[in-house]
Design a protein around this motif. Structure first.
Motif, PDB file in Angstrom:
ATOM      1  N   ILE A 110       1.057  -1.286   0.062  1.00  0.00           N
ATOM      2  CA  ILE A 110      -0.112   0.110   0.083  1.00  0.00           C
ATOM      3  C   ILE A 110       1.269   1.125   0.019  1.00  0.00           C
ATOM      4  N   LEU A 111       2.127   1.604   0.899  1.00  0.00           N
ATOM      5  CA  LEU A 111       3.214   2.207   1.243  1.00  0.00           C
ATOM      6  C   LEU A 111       3.060   2.820  -0.719  1.00  0.00           C
ATOM      7  N   CYS A 112       4.210   1.722  -0.952  1.00  0.00           N
ATOM      8  CA  CYS A 112       5.043   1.566  -2.404  1.00  0.00           C
ATOM      9  C   CYS A 112       3.794   2.294  -3.004  1.00  0.00           C
ATOM     10  N   TYR A 113       2.356   1.731  -3.576  1.00  0.00           N
ATOM     11  CA  TYR A 113       1.525   1.680  -4.523  1.00  0.00           C
ATOM     12  C   TYR A 113       1.396   3.609  -4.093  1.00  0.00           C
ATOM     13  N   LEU A 114       0.641   3.957  -2.748  1.00  0.00           N
ATOM     14  CA  LEU A 114       0.965   5.104  -2.114  1.00  0.00           C
ATOM     15  C   LEU A 114       2.362   6.504  -3.227  1.00  0.00           C
ATOM     16  N   VAL A 115       2.789   5.801  -3.100  1.00  0.00           N
ATOM     17  CA  VAL A 115       4.285   6.709  -3.260  1.00  0.00           C
ATOM     18  C   VAL A 115       3.926   6.591  -4.794  1.00  0.00           C
ATOM     19  N   GLY A 116       3.733   5.764  -5.594  1.00  0.00           N
ATOM     20  CA  GLY A 116       3.948   5.501  -7.359  1.00  0.00           C
ATOM     21  C   GLY A 116       3.408   6.675  -7.709  1.00  0.00           C
ATOM     22  N   VAL A 117       1.252   6.646  -6.944  1.00  0.00           N
ATOM     23  CA  VAL A 117       0.282   7.583  -7.738  1.00  0.00           C
ATOM     24  C   VAL A 117       1.028   8.818  -7.156  1.00  0.00           C
ATOM     25  N   ILE A 118       1.691   9.386  -5.637  1.00  0.00           N
ATOM     26  CA  ILE A 118       2.335  10.723  -6.055  1.00  0.00           C
ATOM     27  C   ILE A 118       3.318  10.880  -7.122  1.00  0.00           C
ATOM     28  N   VAL A 119       4.181  10.188  -6.669  1.00  0.00           N
ATOM     29  CA  VAL A 119       5.443  10.349  -7.912  1.00  0.00           C
ATOM     30  C   VAL A 119       4.463  10.394  -9.294  1.00  0.00           C
ATOM     31  N   LYS A 120       3.902   9.573 -10.026  1.00  0.00           N
ATOM     32  CA  LYS A 120       3.504   9.665 -11.007  1.00  0.00           C
ATOM     33  C   LYS A 120       2.373  11.130 -11.764  1.00  0.00           C
ATOM     34  N   SER A 121       1.737  11.761 -10.203  1.00  0.00           N
ATOM     35  CA  SER A 121       1.166  12.767 -10.063  1.00  0.00           C
ATOM     36  C   SER A 121       2.248  14.450  -9.922  1.00  0.00           C
ATOM     37  N   ILE A 122       2.680  14.053  -9.375  1.00  0.00           N
ATOM     38  CA  ILE A 122       3.431  15.664  -9.018  1.00  0.00           C
ATOM     39  C   ILE A 122       4.895  15.782  -9.989  1.00  0.00           C
ATOM     40  N   SER A 123       5.739  15.128 -10.638  1.00  0.00           N
ATOM     41  CA  SER A 123       6.821  15.093 -11.049  1.00  0.00           C
ATOM     42  C   SER A 123       5.960  14.892 -12.409  1.00  0.00           C
ATOM     43  N   ALA A 124       7.664  14.745 -13.652  1.00  0.00           N
ATOM     44  CA  ALA A 124       7.632  14.796 -15.443  1.00  0.00           C
ATOM     45  C   ALA A 124       7.719  12.969 -15.127  1.00  0.00           C
ATOM     46  N   ILE A 125       8.158  11.921 -14.412  1.00  0.00           N
ATOM     47  CA  ILE A 125       8.667  11.042 -14.332  1.00  0.00           C
ATOM     48  C   ILE A 125       7.872  10.367 -14.793  1.00  0.00           C
ATOM     49  N   GLU A 126       8.399   9.286 -16.192  1.00  0.00           N
ATOM     50  CA  GLU A 126       7.687   8.671 -17.372  1.00  0.00           C
ATOM     51  C   GLU A 126       7.064   7.652 -16.792  1.00  0.00           C
ATOM     52  N   ASP A 127       6.121   6.713 -17.206  1.00  0.00           N
ATOM     53  CA  ASP A 127       5.379   5.609 -16.439  1.00  0.00           C
ATOM     54  C   ASP A 127       6.237   4.437 -16.392  1.00  0.00           C
ATOM     55  N   LYS A 128       6.893   4.197 -17.193  1.00  0.00           N
ATOM     56  CA  LYS A 128       8.058   2.813 -17.138  1.00  0.00           C
ATOM     57  C   LYS A 128       8.714   3.553 -15.786  1.00  0.00           C
ATOM     58  N   HIS A 129       9.636   4.226 -15.534  1.00  0.00           N
ATOM     59  CA  HIS A 129      10.126   4.687 -14.133  1.00  0.00           C
ATOM     60  C   HIS A 129       9.569   3.840 -12.700  1.00  0.00           C
ATOM     61  N   ILE A 130       7.978   3.970 -12.663  1.00  0.00           N
ATOM     62  CA  ILE A 130       7.453   3.864 -12.194  1.00  0.00           C
ATOM     63  C   ILE A 130       8.020   2.468 -11.014  1.00  0.00           C
ATOM     64  N   PRO A 131       7.339   1.364 -11.479  1.00  0.00           N
ATOM     65  CA  PRO A 131       7.909   0.025 -11.254  1.00  0.00           C
ATOM     66  C   PRO A 131       9.178   0.336 -10.292  1.00  0.00           C
ATOM     67  N   TRP A 132      10.493   0.042 -10.944  1.00  0.00           N
ATOM     68  CA  TRP A 132      11.787   0.200 -10.791  1.00  0.00           C
ATOM     69  C   TRP A 132      11.827   1.139  -8.750  1.00  0.00           C
ATOM     70  N   ILE A 133      10.743   2.176  -9.282  1.00  0.00           N
ATOM     71  CA  ILE A 133      11.079   2.861  -8.555  1.00  0.00           C
ATOM     72  C   ILE A 133      10.461   2.461  -6.579  1.00  0.00           C
ATOM     73  N   VAL A 134       8.733   1.684  -7.420  1.00  0.00           N
ATOM     74  CA  VAL A 134       8.648   1.292  -6.701  1.00  0.00           C
ATOM     75  C   VAL A 134       8.876  -0.038  -5.537  1.00  0.00           C
ATOM     76  N   GLY A 135       9.538  -1.141  -6.927  1.00  0.00           N
ATOM     77  CA  GLY A 135      10.495  -1.704  -6.488  1.00  0.00           C
ATOM     78  C   GLY A 135      11.398  -1.881  -5.425  1.00  0.00           C
ATOM     79  N   VAL A 136      12.270  -0.694  -6.035  1.00  0.00           N
ATOM     80  CA  VAL A 136      13.653  -0.468  -4.744  1.00  0.00           C
ATOM     81  C   VAL A 136      12.857   0.313  -3.084  1.00  0.00           C
ATOM     82  N   LEU A 137      11.687   1.159  -3.438  1.00  0.00           N
ATOM     83  CA  LEU A 137      11.179   1.157  -1.928  1.00  0.00           C
ATOM     84  C   LEU A 137      11.063   0.187  -1.461  1.00  0.00           C
ATOM     85  N   GLY A 138      10.911  -0.287  -1.809  1.00  0.00           N
ATOM     86  CA  GLY A 138       9.662  -1.901  -1.320  1.00  0.00           C
ATOM     87  C   GLY A 138      10.595  -2.708  -0.115  1.00  0.00           C
TER      88      GLY A 138
END
Length: 88
Positions: free
Chosen positions: A14-42
């Motif tokens: 749940i925490l990783c999901y929320l961080v992924g949603v927040i990163v996607k909504s407030i930054s210009a990071i492409e969607d393809k980078h979200i999985p490795w961001i939440v993987g590292v955070l996890g």
């Protein structure tokens, strides 16, 4: 796996999901980078959880990181299930 263990793993997801949603909504990071961001955070949360939570399902750092990474990547799967069910 008991309720407490399932709860700690679900909390990482749940925490990783929320961080992924927040990163996607407030930054210009492409969607393809979200999985490795939440993987590292996890992975980081898994290692922290091993030291902080007495009922964490891992007793060594490598296994804790694996549990965390798996939980983090599960958050991207949960996001895809949501998208498929809602048609977005």
């Amino acid at each position: 796996m008991d309720i407490a263990t399932t709860g700690t793993v679900a909390a990482i997801t749940i925490l990783c999901y929320l961080v992924g949603v927040i990163v996607k909504s407030i930054s210009a990071i492409e969607d393809k980078h979200i999985p490795w961001i939440v993987g590292v955070l996890g992975g980081i949360l898994g290692i922290v959880g091993m030291y902080v939570m007495p009922d964490f399902p891992a007793q060594d750092v490598l296994y804790a990181a694996a549990v965390g990474v798996t939980s983090g990547l599960a958050s991207t799967g949960a996001n895809q299930v949501y998208k498929q069910l809602t048609g977005k």
